[in-house]
Design a protein around this motif. Structure first.
Motif, PDB file in Angstrom:
ATOM      1  N   ALA A  92       0.821  -1.215   0.000  1.00 36.74           N
ATOM      2  CA  ALA A  92       0.000   0.000   0.000  1.00 36.74           C
ATOM      3  C   ALA A  92       0.850   1.259   0.000  1.00 36.74           C
ATOM      4  O   ALA A  92       0.577   2.208  -0.744  1.00 36.74           O
ATOM      5  CB  ALA A  92      -0.932  -0.015   1.209  1.00 36.74           C
ATOM      6  N   SER A  93       1.894   1.294   0.839  1.00 35.06           N
ATOM      7  CA  SER A  93       2.719   2.508   0.901  1.00 35.06           C
ATOM      8  C   SER A  93       3.542   2.710  -0.365  1.00 35.06           C
ATOM      9  O   SER A  93       3.812   3.847  -0.750  1.00 35.06           O
ATOM     10  CB  SER A  93       3.647   2.439   2.115  1.00 35.06           C
ATOM     11  OG  SER A  93       4.625   1.426   1.957  1.00 35.06           O
ATOM     12  N   ILE A  94       3.929   1.621  -1.034  1.00 33.23           N
ATOM     13  CA  ILE A  94       4.693   1.759  -2.275  1.00 33.23           C
ATOM     14  C   ILE A  94       3.871   2.479  -3.333  1.00 33.23           C
ATOM     15  O   ILE A  94       4.387   3.309  -4.092  1.00 33.23           O
ATOM     16  CB  ILE A  94       5.137   0.371  -2.774  1.00 33.23           C
ATOM     17  CG1 ILE A  94       6.229  -0.190  -1.869  1.00 33.23           C
ATOM     18  CG2 ILE A  94       5.649   0.442  -4.214  1.00 33.23           C
ATOM     19  CD1 ILE A  94       6.625  -1.609  -2.204  1.00 33.23           C
ATOM     20  N   VAL A  95       2.585   2.210  -3.376  1.00 28.73           N
ATOM     21  CA  VAL A  95       1.721   2.830  -4.390  1.00 28.73           C
ATOM     22  C   VAL A  95       1.195   4.179  -3.921  1.00 28.73           C
ATOM     23  O   VAL A  95       1.251   5.178  -4.664  1.00 28.73           O
ATOM     24  CB  VAL A  95       0.557   1.886  -4.733  1.00 28.73           C
ATOM     25  CG1 VAL A  95      -0.395   2.544  -5.728  1.00 28.73           C
ATOM     26  CG2 VAL A  95       1.086   0.576  -5.301  1.00 28.73           C
ATOM     27  N   LEU A  96       0.679   4.244  -2.687  1.00 29.01           N
ATOM     28  CA  LEU A  96      -0.027   5.442  -2.245  1.00 29.01           C
ATOM     29  C   LEU A  96       0.907   6.554  -1.762  1.00 29.01           C
ATOM     30  O   LEU A  96       0.625   7.740  -2.001  1.00 29.01           O
ATOM     31  CB  LEU A  96      -0.999   5.076  -1.120  1.00 29.01           C
ATOM     32  CG  LEU A  96      -2.169   4.171  -1.514  1.00 29.01           C
ATOM     33  CD1 LEU A  96      -3.028   3.864  -0.299  1.00 29.01           C
ATOM     34  CD2 LEU A  96      -2.999   4.826  -2.605  1.00 29.01           C
ATOM     35  N   PHE A  97       1.990   6.213  -1.077  1.00 27.00           N
ATOM     36  CA  PHE A  97       2.856   7.250  -0.520  1.00 27.00           C
ATOM     37  C   PHE A  97       3.466   8.145  -1.604  1.00 27.00           C
ATOM     38  O   PHE A  97       3.446   9.376  -1.458  1.00 27.00           O
ATOM     39  CB  PHE A  97       3.948   6.597   0.335  1.00 27.00           C
ATOM     40  CG  PHE A  97       4.794   7.585   1.099  1.00 27.00           C
ATOM     41  CD1 PHE A  97       4.209   8.550   1.899  1.00 27.00           C
ATOM     42  CD2 PHE A  97       6.180   7.541   1.018  1.00 27.00           C
ATOM     43  CE1 PHE A  97       4.992   9.457   2.599  1.00 27.00           C
ATOM     44  CE2 PHE A  97       6.966   8.438   1.703  1.00 27.00           C
ATOM     45  CZ  PHE A  97       6.366   9.403   2.505  1.00 27.00           C
ATOM     46  N   PRO A  98       3.997   7.624  -2.696  1.00 29.11           N
ATOM     47  CA  PRO A  98       4.464   8.523  -3.764  1.00 29.11           C
ATOM     48  C   PRO A  98       3.343   9.363  -4.373  1.00 29.11           C
ATOM     49  O   PRO A  98       3.566  10.532  -4.743  1.00 29.11           O
ATOM     50  CB  PRO A  98       5.071   7.563  -4.795  1.00 29.11           C
ATOM     51  CG  PRO A  98       5.430   6.347  -4.017  1.00 29.11           C
ATOM     52  CD  PRO A  98       4.373   6.227  -2.975  1.00 29.11           C
ATOM     53  N   ILE A  99       2.151   8.792  -4.496  1.00 29.06           N
ATOM     54  CA  ILE A  99       1.030   9.575  -5.026  1.00 29.06           C
ATOM     55  C   ILE A  99       0.690  10.721  -4.087  1.00 29.06           C
ATOM     56  O   ILE A  99       0.414  11.854  -4.516  1.00 29.06           O
ATOM     57  CB  ILE A  99      -0.191   8.663  -5.250  1.00 29.06           C
ATOM     58  CG1 ILE A  99       0.111   7.625  -6.335  1.00 29.06           C
ATOM     59  CG2 ILE A  99      -1.417   9.480  -5.624  1.00 29.06           C
ATOM     60  CD1 ILE A  99      -1.016   6.636  -6.561  1.00 29.06           C
ATOM     61  N   VAL A 100       0.721  10.447  -2.776  1.00 32.01           N
ATOM     62  CA  VAL A 100       0.405  11.480  -1.793  1.00 32.01           C
ATOM     63  C   VAL A 100       1.418  12.622  -1.857  1.00 32.01           C
ATOM     64  O   VAL A 100       1.055  13.803  -1.820  1.00 32.01           O
ATOM     65  CB  VAL A 100       0.378  10.866  -0.377  1.00 32.01           C
ATOM     66  CG1 VAL A 100       0.300  11.950   0.685  1.00 32.01           C
ATOM     67  CG2 VAL A 100      -0.796   9.925  -0.242  1.00 32.01           C
ATOM     68  N   VAL A 101       2.702  12.276  -1.987  1.00 30.98           N
ATOM     69  CA  VAL A 101       3.758  13.285  -1.860  1.00 30.98           C
ATOM     70  C   VAL A 101       3.996  14.019  -3.178  1.00 30.98           C
ATOM     71  O   VAL A 101       4.004  15.251  -3.231  1.00 30.98           O
ATOM     72  CB  VAL A 101       5.054  12.625  -1.350  1.00 30.98           C
ATOM     73  CG1 VAL A 101       6.177  13.656  -1.269  1.00 30.98           C
ATOM     74  CG2 VAL A 101       4.827  11.991   0.006  1.00 30.98           C
ATOM     75  N   VAL A 102       4.213  13.296  -4.264  1.00 34.78           N
ATOM     76  CA  VAL A 102       4.632  13.930  -5.526  1.00 34.78           C
ATOM     77  C   VAL A 102       3.623  13.703  -6.646  1.00 34.78           C
ATOM     78  O   VAL A 102       3.929  13.991  -7.805  1.00 34.78           O
ATOM     79  CB  VAL A 102       6.013  13.405  -5.970  1.00 34.78           C
ATOM     80  CG1 VAL A 102       7.066  13.792  -4.972  1.00 34.78           C
ATOM     81  CG2 VAL A 102       5.981  11.884  -6.142  1.00 34.78           C
ATOM     82  N   GLY A 103       2.447  13.185  -6.313  1.00 36.50           N
ATOM     83  CA  GLY A 103       1.471  12.953  -7.365  1.00 36.50           C
ATOM     84  C   GLY A 103       0.987  14.219  -8.023  1.00 36.50           C
ATOM     85  O   GLY A 103       0.604  14.218  -9.203  1.00 36.50           O
ATOM     86  N   SER A 104       0.989  15.359  -7.294  1.00 38.85           N
ATOM     87  CA  SER A 104       0.521  16.628  -7.847  1.00 38.85           C
ATOM     88  C   SER A 104       1.643  17.490  -8.416  1.00 38.85           C
ATOM     89  O   SER A 104       1.399  18.640  -8.792  1.00 38.85           O
ATOM     90  CB  SER A 104      -0.217  17.417  -6.750  1.00 38.85           C
ATOM     91  OG  SER A 104       0.654  17.700  -5.670  1.00 38.85           O
ATOM     92  N   GLN A 105       2.850  16.957  -8.482  1.00 41.97           N
ATOM     93  CA  GLN A 105       3.973  17.745  -8.986  1.00 41.97           C
ATOM     94  C   GLN A 105       3.965  17.873 -10.499  1.00 41.97           C
ATOM     95  O   GLN A 105       4.605  18.767 -11.051  1.00 41.97           O
ATOM     96  CB  GLN A 105       5.296  17.122  -8.524  1.00 41.97           C
ATOM     97  CG  GLN A 105       5.472  17.082  -7.014  1.00 41.97           C
ATOM     98  CD  GLN A 105       5.542  18.466  -6.405  1.00 41.97           C
ATOM     99  OE1 GLN A 105       6.344  19.305  -6.807  1.00 41.97           O
ATOM    100  NE2 GLN A 105       4.673  18.726  -5.430  1.00 41.97           N
TER     101      GLN A 105
END
Length: 589
Positions: A156-169
């Motif tokens: 879960a963290s492999i997929v969601l954590f990058p989306i949370v942090v840099v998904g809007s970059q």
């Protein structure tokens, strides 16, 4: 038709010459579905439920971070000061210790299934299978277990954590850079924890005889669980210490494996300007090379020694035999002091003997105690220094050094001991042996609740009451010592009465309750109770302590709740009080 009949023996012979697949299936099955050789019905949640439970912590934490990083990015977007690789250091450290703790604890749960046991020896030794084939098949099954744990815990963290942090970059390159670095780091941390526990298992079996290694394994696992939980608790303080940049602090923290993998994540993200993190990344890489090698050699030595020595060892208790619990003057005095009637004494002996001998029940009980110790250590870390050096006063009226964190420690320990023991009651020992209880007991007059009540009170209060009284007496004086001791007793009684409210079985003799359908409600109920015990009750106690005249008001809620529980128990239907050996589907307590 004749060709088919002629081909079947040939296929069977060819399959018998290549038994690797069957051996692999056997060892994978015993790892995931229990391998206890003591006759216990192991707590088997199934692969699907196990995967869900392992993935839930990372999923929940990742979802909770959406709001945090969403507001942080909106706040810093105006000046362009947001650096995802630096801002996520505390959360990256948390995911690292989460991966290590969950993977290590899950491996400890399967400790006894990693190596072949007496049942495997009896089933395989007479077959034309070499020891090398058994070793390769079992090692492959363990490698599959390691891969599953390392991936599932962090999926879960492999997929969601990058989306949370840099998904809007809006940059795919930055997103992939962050995702790959985070994924490799947390998976490597989980793999390191697995290899560490795995190596420890092999070393114990290689250095000690089979029976002795099984005896001391319980104590070793308890120590490892405490260390893993303490490592997880370090996520509250270690990142802030690292960000301070103090050389002395960094030198002390450099001994933590979690800090090594934090340095590895910084290296994978290209943040190599800090020499401290570069050195930590080198340590992580060295650990990832050395630990699997040590685990492999330890496993090879332990596998050969344990498998060959199984016939020479007897079925011994899992912990050192400090005395016979069934006979002796001291044991009779203890049983008569704790239990009132002969039936209670008989049930008490049965419960204590089960907890004394069963590996599964010991794991559950020690795990709950480890959680309590780590949580208590976290509360102690929040106590100010001047409070720890408080002078001795017998009649202190100034409660300024009184700390709610310190007051919550005995409540935490009592809660963990009671809940852990109560959960042990739900794990059956050997359902085929409960015929003696079915034959001899009258379902209408069994004293199961009274026995469980007395046993839980003895487990929780026999050592916590004197420790709480004398420590409170030294720190705050006689009034606070008496007040806090009575609060501990009241809370313990309330927890025990709530947990045994619908207990209608002899512990260890009934089928499993429907954990799968009611486990979320049970977890939420116990979590809510733990929050009340560790937060609201100590704070309320500090306020009441400031005005001693209001002390009776503190115990009014306890009295009302106990009165309600007594009224509910008294008005239960007779059929809801009778002894059962098959858990009803609508009973979730």
């Amino acid at each position: 038709m004749s060709d088919r009949l002629d081909s079947r023996p040939a296929a069977a012979i060819a399959s018998s010459k290549k038994p690797f697949r069957r051996l692999l299936r056997l060892f994978v099955s015993r790892i995931f579905h229990g391998g206890s050789e003591l006759g216990t019905d192991d707590l088997d949640l199934g692969i699907g439920i196990t995967v869900i439970l392992l993935a839930l912590p990372g999923l929940f934490v990742s979802l909770l971070l959406f709001e945090k990083y969403g507001s942080l990015i909106r706040f810093l977007r105006g000046d362009g000061a947001f650096d995802p690789f630096e801002a996520t250091i505390p959360d990256e450290y948390f995911f690292i210790v989460l991966s290590m703790a969950i993977t290590g604890i899950a491996t400890l749960w399967k400790w006894s299934a990693i190596f072949p046991d007496r049942r495997d020896f009896a089933n395989l030794v007479h077959l034309p299978i070499s020891l090398r084939d058994m070793f390769v098949a079992n090692f492959t099954a363990v490698a599959a277990l390691a891969s599953l744990y390392a991936i599932v815990v962090n999926a879960a963290s492999i997929v969601l954590f990058p989306i949370v942090v840099v998904g809007s970059q809006g940059s795919l390159a930055v997103f992939m850079h962050f995702l790959v670095g985070h994924a490799l780091t947390v998976i490597a941390a989980g793999f390191f924890a697995f290899c560490l526990v795995f190596a420890l298992t092999g070393i114990l079996l290689a250095l000690f005889p089979y029976g002795i290694s099984r005896r001391i394994s319980t104590l070793v696992r308890f120590v490892v669980i405490v260390l893993l939980l303490a490592l997880a608790a370090s996520s509250l303080s270690v990142p802030s210490f690292l960000c301070n940049g103090v050389a002395t602090t960094q030198r002390v923290l450099s001994s933590l494996p979690s800090v090594w993998f934090l340095g590895l994540s910084q290296r994978l993200w290209g943040r190599t300007t800090d020499p401290f993190f570069s050195h930590m990344a080198f340590r992580a890489a060295a650990a990832l090379v050395a630990t699997p090698v040590i685990a492999t050699f330890a496993y090879l030595a332990g596998f050969r020694r344990s498998f060959q020595k199984i016939p020479e060892s007897a079925d011994l208790p899992l912990i050192p035999k400090l005395g016979d619990l069934r006979s002796g003057t001291l044991s009779r005095i203890v049983y008569r002091a704790v239990f009132k009637t002969p039936a209670q004494q008989a049930f008490g002996r049965f419960i204590l003997q089960t907890l004394w001998r069963s590996e599964v029940h010991q794991q559950v009980l020690l795990f709950s105690l480890a959680i309590g110790l780590v949580a208590s250590a976290g509360m102690l870390a929040n106590i100010p220094i001047h409070f720890q050096n408080a002078p001795h006063r017998f009649y202190q009226t100034n409660v300024s050094p009184l700390s709610a964190d310190a007051l919550s420690i005995p409540l935490i320990l009592a809660f963990c001991v009671v809940v852990g023991t109560r959960f042990c009651f739900e794990i059956p020992l050997n359902l085929q042996a409960n015929w003696i209880f079915r034959f001899c007991l009258d379902p209408a007059i069994v004293e199961t609740r009274s026995t469980a009540r007395r046993l839980l009170l003895a487990f929780s209060l026999s050592w916590l009451v004197p420790l709480t009284f004398f420590s409170s007496l030294y720190l705050w004086g006689l009034f606070i010592a008496i007040l806090h001791t009575f609060v501990l007793i009241a809370c313990s009684i309330l927890i025990i009465e709530s947990s045994i409210l619908r207990l209608r079985k002899i512990p260890f003799t009934c089928t499993y309750p429907p954990f799968q359908s009611h486990s979320p409600l049970i977890v939420l109920a116990y979590l809510f109770a733990a929050i009340i015990l560790t937060t609201y009750i100590p704070e309320y106690e500090t306020r009441v302590a400031a005005t001693p005249a209001a002390t009776p008001l503190l115990f009014v809620p306890f009295a009302l709740i106990l009165l309600g529980l007594h009224h509910y128990s008294k008005n239960m239907l007779s059929m809801d009080k009778e002894l059962v050996f098959e858990e009803p589907q609508n009973n979730w307590t």
